[in-house]
Design a protein around this motif. Sequence first.
Motif, PDB file in Angstrom:
ATOM      1  N   VAL A   1      -8.183   6.105   5.129  1.00 56.31           N
ATOM      2  CA  VAL A   1      -8.740   4.763   4.995  1.00 56.31           C
ATOM      3  C   VAL A   1     -10.258   4.886   5.055  1.00 56.31           C
ATOM      4  O   VAL A   1     -10.803   5.459   6.003  1.00 56.31           O
ATOM      5  CB  VAL A   1      -8.232   3.841   6.126  1.00 56.31           C
ATOM      6  CG1 VAL A   1      -8.751   2.410   5.923  1.00 56.31           C
ATOM      7  CG2 VAL A   1      -6.706   3.855   6.200  1.00 56.31           C
TER       8      VAL A   1
ATOM      9  N   VAL B   1       0.837  -1.201   0.000  1.00 58.74           N
ATOM     10  CA  VAL B   1       0.000   0.000   0.000  1.00 58.74           C
ATOM     11  C   VAL B   1       0.870   1.248   0.000  1.00 58.74           C
ATOM     12  O   VAL B   1       0.666   2.176  -0.782  1.00 58.74           O
ATOM     13  CB  VAL B   1      -0.943   0.011   1.212  1.00 58.74           C
ATOM     14  CG1 VAL B   1      -1.640   1.356   1.350  1.00 58.74           C
ATOM     15  CG2 VAL B   1      -1.971  -1.099   1.096  1.00 58.74           C
TER      16      VAL B   1
ATOM     17  N   LYS C   1      -6.391  -2.909   3.807  1.00 58.18           N
ATOM     18  CA  LYS C   1      -6.772  -2.989   2.400  1.00 58.18           C
ATOM     19  C   LYS C   1      -7.250  -4.399   2.052  1.00 58.18           C
ATOM     20  O   LYS C   1      -8.245  -4.578   1.332  1.00 58.18           O
ATOM     21  CB  LYS C   1      -5.599  -2.601   1.509  1.00 58.18           C
ATOM     22  CG  LYS C   1      -5.959  -2.598   0.026  1.00 58.18           C
ATOM     23  CD  LYS C   1      -4.814  -2.118  -0.835  1.00 58.18           C
ATOM     24  CE  LYS C   1      -5.218  -2.108  -2.308  1.00 58.18           C
ATOM     25  NZ  LYS C   1      -4.119  -1.640  -3.184  1.00 58.18           N
TER      26      LYS C   1
END
Length: 330
Positions: free
Chosen positions: A62, A44, A319
């Motif tokens: 996020v 990420v 994620k």
Amino acid sequence: MAASKSALSALAFSLIAGPALAQTQPPPPTVELGAAPAPDESAVVAELTVVAKPPGPAVWLVEKDGAKLYVLGSAQPLPHALKWSSPRLEKALDKADLVLVPPQASVGVTQIAGFVLRFGGGLRQPMGKNLEDQLPPDLKARFVESRNQARKGPGDYKNWKPAVAGFLLLSDFRQAAGLSEAKPVSTIERMAKARKLKVKAVGQYRMSAVTTIASKLSPDDQLYCLRVALDEIAYDGAHSTTIGRDWAEGDLGSVRARYRESAAQRCLMRAPGGAALLEKGVAQTTDAMAEALKRPGVTVAVVDLGFLLPANGVLDRLKADGAAISSPVE
């Protein structure tokens, strides 16, 4: 009593978090981290372009099911006098109703004396032994030089085994050099409290777990941990007037290489159970952030970069659990 409390706190803090920062370089407007991460780097982090405008440290956004979580990557030590600003963080805090901070020790000040009597034996020199008398000549010379720089005497460390003495000395050296191991978390907490926001630790760690692991280090590993702590002292000393600038300006390209090589984590990985303790910290932080994403509204989390930069770190796990992650620039 005070020395024991300081030693245990320094050891626990250094082993759970506490890596040093990267060498300072003038930051470019944009840091491209690339699309192909190394095997030990966060996918990420590597795939995102972190824009260093507006100024301030790296912040990730996020999002999941309408909830928003702003993640500030923290690093220490930072200079006490470091001035930094972050419009991204300020705006996130203005929207938030909860701030998550790193794990806290589960042993309070009033419990320290009993804690030392119960768990401190494996961290101390045998009766009648003195730390500096047990060190190889080259290591003793480096230790004494660093001790003098920290303005400490031999009596401050004589009863501790090398690993504990090394990280206690590292903490003392940073204090003498004007570097703070409490920042930036303490600064974020003040910013949150000024806005009357709820501040919550993502969990607790037991100091007994840290000290038990440290007590299992072999004699060779004890010396190894002391050496890497002295290496970190040398680095901090050479950069005490500039350390923190890369972090404050969001220059992750400079921060990440040095941060992955912290003395604390290298030491912990040499001890039985050390890797599991680090994994517990990552898992505990990830779980708390996942819970925050289940509630409506905005949360701000302060997470040590040591939990964000490695492969399968906190951001990678969020994620994988379905969250969308970006680098906010507003």
